[in-house]
Design an enzyme around this catalytic site. Structure first.
Site, mmCIF file in Angstrom:
data_model
loop_
_atom_site.group_PDB
_atom_site.id
_atom_site.type_symbol
_atom_site.label_atom_id
_atom_site.label_comp_id
_atom_site.label_asym_id
_atom_site.label_seq_id
_atom_site.Cartn_x
_atom_site.Cartn_y
_atom_site.Cartn_z
ATOM 1 N N GLU A 1 -9.142 -23.676 -36.959
ATOM 2 C CA GLU A 1 -7.716 -23.357 -36.995
ATOM 3 C C GLU A 1 -7.110 -23.895 -38.284
ATOM 4 O OE1 GLU A 1 -3.745 -23.704 -34.112
ATOM 5 O OE2 GLU A 1 -5.633 -24.657 -33.513
ATOM 6 N N ASN B 1 -2.968 -16.056 -27.927
ATOM 7 C CA ASN B 1 -3.597 -17.342 -27.634
ATOM 8 C C ASN B 1 -2.604 -18.217 -26.877
ATOM 9 O OD1 ASN B 1 -5.408 -19.846 -28.196
ATOM 10 N ND2 ASN B 1 -3.388 -20.417 -28.981
ATOM 11 N N GLU B 2 -3.068 -18.818 -25.796
ATOM 12 C CA GLU B 2 -2.249 -19.749 -25.012
ATOM 13 C C GLU B 2 -0.828 -19.206 -24.814
ATOM 14 O OE1 GLU B 2 -2.469 -23.826 -26.287
ATOM 15 O OE2 GLU B 2 -4.624 -23.934 -25.903
ATOM 16 N N TYR C 1 -9.497 -29.378 -22.283
ATOM 17 C CA TYR C 1 -9.806 -30.547 -23.111
ATOM 18 C C TYR C 1 -9.965 -31.778 -22.223
ATOM 19 C CZ TYR C 1 -8.462 -27.921 -27.306
ATOM 20 O OH TYR C 1 -8.392 -27.009 -28.321
ATOM 21 N N GLU D 1 -11.763 -22.852 -26.246
ATOM 22 C CA GLU D 1 -11.322 -24.177 -26.696
ATOM 23 C C GLU D 1 -11.790 -25.208 -25.679
ATOM 24 O OE1 GLU D 1 -7.299 -24.800 -28.039
ATOM 25 O OE2 GLU D 1 -7.137 -22.740 -28.816
ATOM 26 N N GLN E 1 -12.744 -28.961 -32.833
ATOM 27 C CA GLN E 1 -12.899 -27.850 -33.753
ATOM 28 C C GLN E 1 -14.057 -28.131 -34.704
ATOM 29 O OE1 GLN E 1 -9.200 -26.747 -35.685
ATOM 30 N NE2 GLN E 1 -8.187 -26.434 -33.734
#
Length: 507
Positions: free
Chosen positions: A36, A183-184, A255, A311, A360
């Site tokens: 990103e 995204n999201e 996460y 992710e 990432q």
């Protein structure tokens, strides 16, 4: 009285492998990565520009590219992340001196000069030899903008966008393997309700044209945040009754934060309790994949839609003295164990999980590489990806562990061992095992259904729970040859040290 050998056999963990039960192909894309426009991931990490003193090819760092090629990066996701839904692709094409500058409001408030754009991304993927995963802008972008980007990248013929691509130096179209429509969108991508996003997805994906019949583009729908099963249900219902007409994949983000979002904790300063709660939260991925997968099974029983965990990884507090918006964190043996657990889980769910991207790639969150000026180090997570790369494209085998028991402290108990097993096309068995215990080594016997191994080789990653590499000590934690495995009449025996990951190849 029982002999010493019999007692050892009784306390030895058994890993049973059924070579006759193949459970599906492990897509190489499960071992994908995410880059990103965040902190020093793109700039300084992957891209330094053509005029940099750091050795580069067309602006891409040679040392980083070579290291990434060693782990066989299968696919790379770009440009975000939250950045994707404020990214306007036309700002990142044409002469670099005339590209628009903007403030990266999501990440650090720094100037984004757009010197890394569409052409640079495809050049990076060309050098890596990997597939491409582009995320489009639904949050602040238009249908026309997304449609024209796909045309610009993939149309081979006479059209305004194809002509513009040619004027910018690339006459031939590129291959976009995967395209994420937003995204999201439940959060930074627009704070939408699932029904609203589902309708928007149906609309936007209509204009993500398939210009290459021989090389189709796979469309990825924005899926849930962690355990938001309602999002999964309602988005699929909105796209029903046959959602696979509109999508090839549905994403999931998760996460690991040992102290929760308000108190994530240090990447390097932690105790045994932090260790075990982190690993327990990594194991939670199995429940998430299972429960979201069950909802997908209801709407897509033939499993035409892949689960895309694009992710995942550890999210700790930033390193002291660094920009809080850059999300720069160190990487220890704790990260290595989380990577080993997570990749084992994805392997075991390869019938539904078709792609995953660790967050990432460089200098951000659970990175495989860290850079500092001209210096580069490989993290413990990097070595896990290197050890697991033989699973890519292999067939998952039925396997189960018995007798390994649990480990942990008074508050948190986790399985002592965690594994997955696959078989490559040439018949080689790939066995990956993680020892989650901080104190206890484990004797393991791999019991095969019918074969007798002729040769075994392996590698190991081990060290203290907080061990990590620095630019002063870049090789403190690294993959080394593992010579402790011996062939038996039934399979293989070995002892796996505490706090370690072992990869074996049995021929």
């Amino acid at each position: 009285m029982p002999s010493e050998t019999a007692e050892r056999e009784e306390h030895m963990a058994k890993l049973y492998v059924n070579e006759n039960k193949k459970k599906g192909r492990i897509n190489p894309e499960i071992y994908g990565h995410f880059s990103e426009h965040l902190g020093r991931c793109i700039y300084e990490g992957l891209y330094v520009g053509e005029n940099s003193d750091i050795p580069n090819e067309n602006g891409m760092r040679k040392d980083v590219v070579e290291a990434l090629k060693e782990i066989k990066v299968p696919v790379l996701r770009w440009p975000g992340g939250c950045f994707a839904d404020e990214y306007h692709w036309k700002d990142g094409i044409g002469p670099k001196e005339s590209r628009k500058k903007m403030i990266n409001t999501h990440w650090g408030g720094v100037v984004e000069d757009n010197s890394f754009g569409t052409h640079e991304f495809f050049e990076l993927c060309r050098q890596l030899g990997c597939k491409t995963y582009i995320n489009g802008n639904v949050g602040s972008g238009t249908v026309q903008e997304m449609s024209e980007w796909v045309e610009y990248m993939t149309f081979d013929g006479v059209s305004p966008m194809a002509d513009l691509r040619g004027k910018n130096g690339h006459k031939e179209p590129w291959k976009v393997d995967y395209f994420g429509v937003g995204n999201e969108n439940w959060g930074c991508g627009g704070n939408m309700r699932p029904e609203y996003y589902g309708d928007l997805y149906r609309r936007y994906q209509t204009y993500v044209r398939q210009y290459h019949k021989d090389a189709p583009l796979s469309k990825i729908c924005c899926g849930a945040n962690v355990a938001d099963y309602d999002w999964t249900e309602k988005v699929l219902t909105t796209c029903g009754p046959e959602p696979s007409r509109f999508m090839d994949g549905l994403s999931l983000h998760y996460y690991v934060t040992p102290g929760g979002w308000e108190k994530k904790g240090s990447a390097t300063q932690f105790n045994e309790a932090d260790w075990y709660i982190t690993l327990a939260k990594a194991l939670y991925m199995d429940e998430l994949v299972t429960r979201h997968g069950a909802i997908m099974d209801k709407h897509d029983p033939e499993k035409k839609i892949g689960m895309i965990v694009d992710e995942w990884g550890n999210w700790f507090d930033v390193e002291p003295g660094t920009n809080p918006g850059f999300l720069y964190q160190q990487n220890t043996m704790r990260d290595a164990l989380v990577a080993g657990i997570t990749l084992n889980i994805f392997n075991k769910h390869c019938d539904r999980v078709k792609m995953a991207c660790i967050a990432q790639m460089v200098n951000v969150l659970q990175s495989v590489i860290l850079t500092e000026g001209p210096k580069m180090i490989k993290t413990p997570t990097y070595y896990v990806f290197h050890m697991y790369k033989e699973h890519q494209g292999a067939e998952l085998l039925e396997s189960c562990l018995e007798g390994s028991g649990e480990t942990g402290d008074e508050q948190t108990q986790v399985p002592a061992l965690h594994e997955s097993v696959s078989v490559s096309e040439d018949g080689t068995l790939n066995i990956t095992v993680a020892n989650l215990s901080l104190t206890e080594a484990q004797e393991v016997e791999v019991v095969l259904t019918e074969r007798k191994g002729e040769e075994v080789s392996g590698s190991i990653l081990t060290g203290g729970m907080g061990a990590f590499n620095t630019f002063a000590e870049p090789d403190k934690v690294k993959e080394e040859a593992f010579t402790g495995a011996v062939l038996t009449e039934r399979g293989v025996k070995f002892t796996i040290p505490a706090c370690s990951v072992v990869a074996l190849r049995v021929r």
